[in-house]
Design a protein around this motif. Structure first.
Motif, short mmCIF file in Angstrom:
data_model
loop_
_atom_site.label_atom_id
_atom_site.label_comp_id
_atom_site.label_asym_id
_atom_site.label_seq_id
_atom_site.Cartn_x
_atom_site.Cartn_y
_atom_site.Cartn_z
N PRO A 213 102.34 72.38 9.88
CA PRO A 213 101.86 73.76 9.85
C PRO A 213 101.04 74.06 8.60
N ARG A 214 100.09 74.99 8.74
CA ARG A 214 99.25 75.37 7.62
C ARG A 214 100.04 76.21 6.64
N ALA A 215 99.93 75.89 5.38
CA ALA A 215 100.68 76.60 4.35
C ALA A 215 100.16 78.02 4.17
N VAL A 216 101.04 78.91 3.70
CA VAL A 216 100.65 80.29 3.45
C VAL A 216 99.56 80.32 2.39
N GLY A 217 98.50 81.06 2.68
CA GLY A 217 97.40 81.14 1.73
C GLY A 217 96.36 80.06 1.89
N GLU A 218 96.63 79.08 2.75
CA GLU A 218 95.65 78.02 2.97
C GLU A 218 94.49 78.58 3.77
N PRO A 219 93.25 78.26 3.42
CA PRO A 219 92.11 78.82 4.14
C PRO A 219 92.07 78.34 5.58
N PRO A 220 91.44 79.13 6.47
CA PRO A 220 91.31 78.69 7.86
C PRO A 220 90.63 77.34 7.93
N ARG A 221 90.87 76.63 9.03
CA ARG A 221 90.32 75.29 9.15
C ARG A 221 88.80 75.28 9.07
N THR A 222 88.16 76.35 9.55
CA THR A 222 86.71 76.38 9.50
C THR A 222 86.20 76.38 8.07
N ALA A 223 87.02 76.84 7.12
CA ALA A 223 86.59 76.83 5.72
C ALA A 223 86.48 75.41 5.19
N LEU A 224 87.06 74.45 5.92
CA LEU A 224 87.01 73.07 5.50
C LEU A 224 85.75 72.36 5.98
N LEU A 225 84.98 73.02 6.84
CA LEU A 225 83.76 72.41 7.34
C LEU A 225 82.68 72.44 6.27
N THR A 226 81.91 71.36 6.22
CA THR A 226 80.78 71.34 5.31
C THR A 226 79.64 72.17 5.90
N GLU A 227 78.64 72.43 5.08
CA GLU A 227 77.50 73.21 5.56
C GLU A 227 76.81 72.51 6.73
N ARG A 228 76.67 71.19 6.63
CA ARG A 228 76.03 70.44 7.71
C ARG A 228 76.87 70.49 8.99
N GLU A 229 78.20 70.39 8.84
CA GLU A 229 79.08 70.46 10.01
C GLU A 229 78.98 71.83 10.68
N GLU A 230 78.84 72.88 9.88
CA GLU A 230 78.67 74.21 10.45
C GLU A 230 77.35 74.29 11.22
N GLU A 231 76.31 73.65 10.70
CA GLU A 231 75.03 73.65 11.40
C GLU A 231 75.15 72.92 12.74
N VAL A 232 75.83 71.78 12.72
CA VAL A 232 76.03 71.03 13.96
C VAL A 232 76.83 71.86 14.96
N LEU A 233 77.89 72.51 14.48
CA LEU A 233 78.73 73.32 15.36
C LEU A 233 77.95 74.50 15.95
N ALA A 234 77.05 75.07 15.15
CA ALA A 234 76.23 76.18 15.64
C ALA A 234 75.34 75.73 16.78
N LEU A 235 74.78 74.53 16.67
CA LEU A 235 73.91 74.01 17.72
C LEU A 235 74.73 73.59 18.94
N VAL A 236 75.95 73.12 18.71
CA VAL A 236 76.86 72.82 19.83
C VAL A 236 77.14 74.10 20.61
N ALA A 237 77.32 75.22 19.89
CA ALA A 237 77.59 76.50 20.54
C ALA A 237 76.41 76.95 21.39
N ARG A 238 75.22 76.44 21.08
CA ARG A 238 74.03 76.77 21.87
C ARG A 238 73.81 75.77 22.99
N ALA A 239 74.82 74.89 23.22
CA ALA A 239 74.81 73.92 24.32
C ALA A 239 73.73 72.85 24.16
N LEU A 240 73.36 72.53 22.92
CA LEU A 240 72.40 71.46 22.70
C LEU A 240 73.10 70.11 22.80
#
Length: 242
Positions: free
Chosen positions: A137-164
């Motif tokens: 389990p995630r510890a109290v005060g631990e950031p959401p899992r999305t906070a662990l994504l790098t900037e590039r991973e967020e970019e990839v995820l954004a394009l995945v959300a657009r069904a690319l």
């Protein structure tokens, strides 16, 4: 389990470094013996057929056949082998699917080494025992899992959300398809996702305000075309322009 009759194990994972580390740790235990390794679905079935191990420690994200098919093939070639899944995913539906396909254990890769070895010994002692261990389990005060994504991973995820597709994402970000796949594996692992849609949904659930920024298209330099000359001049019987 006595040293004369150690638990014979085949380790299957397509990440070579992790697989070899697991093998070394298992070999350090007096009651375990690694009898085979595999980096893809076809090889693990062959290893099970050749060695008839007591346990197959199986990663379900390997190249080749789907994991449910691999489980059935292992059961066919080595009916007395027990399969324990070791994975980064903790989705309840996937747990149910793997256990229904014949796995006797489902362990998250976040478990401790002591829990892993204890689980292997437990399922070997009792063939009817089923062991499931999910992500800690995630510890109290631990950031959401999305906070662990790098900037590039967020970019990839954004394009995945657009069904690319992977190819389209690679073109958009000027990277290779292999790099896109590596980013997706990292995203799935960090979010505990089992599919592209699941990754997008988990990102939104983990952080409702999370909206990955869509990267701007990579500019393509335009080739400069010289202006077309407008005044023809006849030289040596042919027309030229100046």
């Amino acid at each position: 389990m006595s040293i004369e009759h150690p638990i014979r194990i085949v380790v299957a994972d397509d990440h070579t470094l992790l697989r070899e580390a697991l093998c070394e740790l298992l070999r350090a235990q007096h009651d375990f013996r690694v009898v085979g390794q595999a980096g893809d679905a076809r090889t693990v079935v062959s290893a099970a057929a050749a060695t008839r191990p007591d346990i197959v420690l199986l990663d379900i994200e390997m190249p080749g056949h789907p994991p449910t098919y691999t489980l059935k093939q292992i059961a066919h070639v080595s009916p007395h082998s027990t399969v324990v899944v070791l994975t980064v995913h903790d989705d309840p539906h996937l747990v149910h699917e793997m256990l229904s396909a014949g796995a006797r254990g489902y362990l998250h890769k976040g478990v401790s080494w002591q829990d892993l070895t204890s689980a292997l010994r437990g399922v070997h002692r009792n063939s009817y025992r089923v062991i499931v261990s999910s992500r800690p389990p995630r510890a109290v005060g631990e950031p959401p899992r999305t906070a662990l994504l790098t900037e590039r991973e967020e970019e990839v995820l954004a394009l995945v959300a657009r069904a690319l597709s992977n190819r389209q994402i690679a073109v958009q970000l000027s990277i290779t398809e292999g790099t896109v796949k590596r980013h997706l594996r990292n995203i799935f692992g960090k979010l505990g996702a089992v599919s592209r849609l699941d990754a997008v949904n988990r990102a939104k659930v983990a952080a409702p305000a999370f909206e990955p920024a869509v990267p701007a298209p990579v500019p393509v330099p335009l080739k400069r075309v010289p202006p077309f000359p407008s005044e023809p001049v006849r030289q040596n019987g042919s027309l030229t322009y100046r």
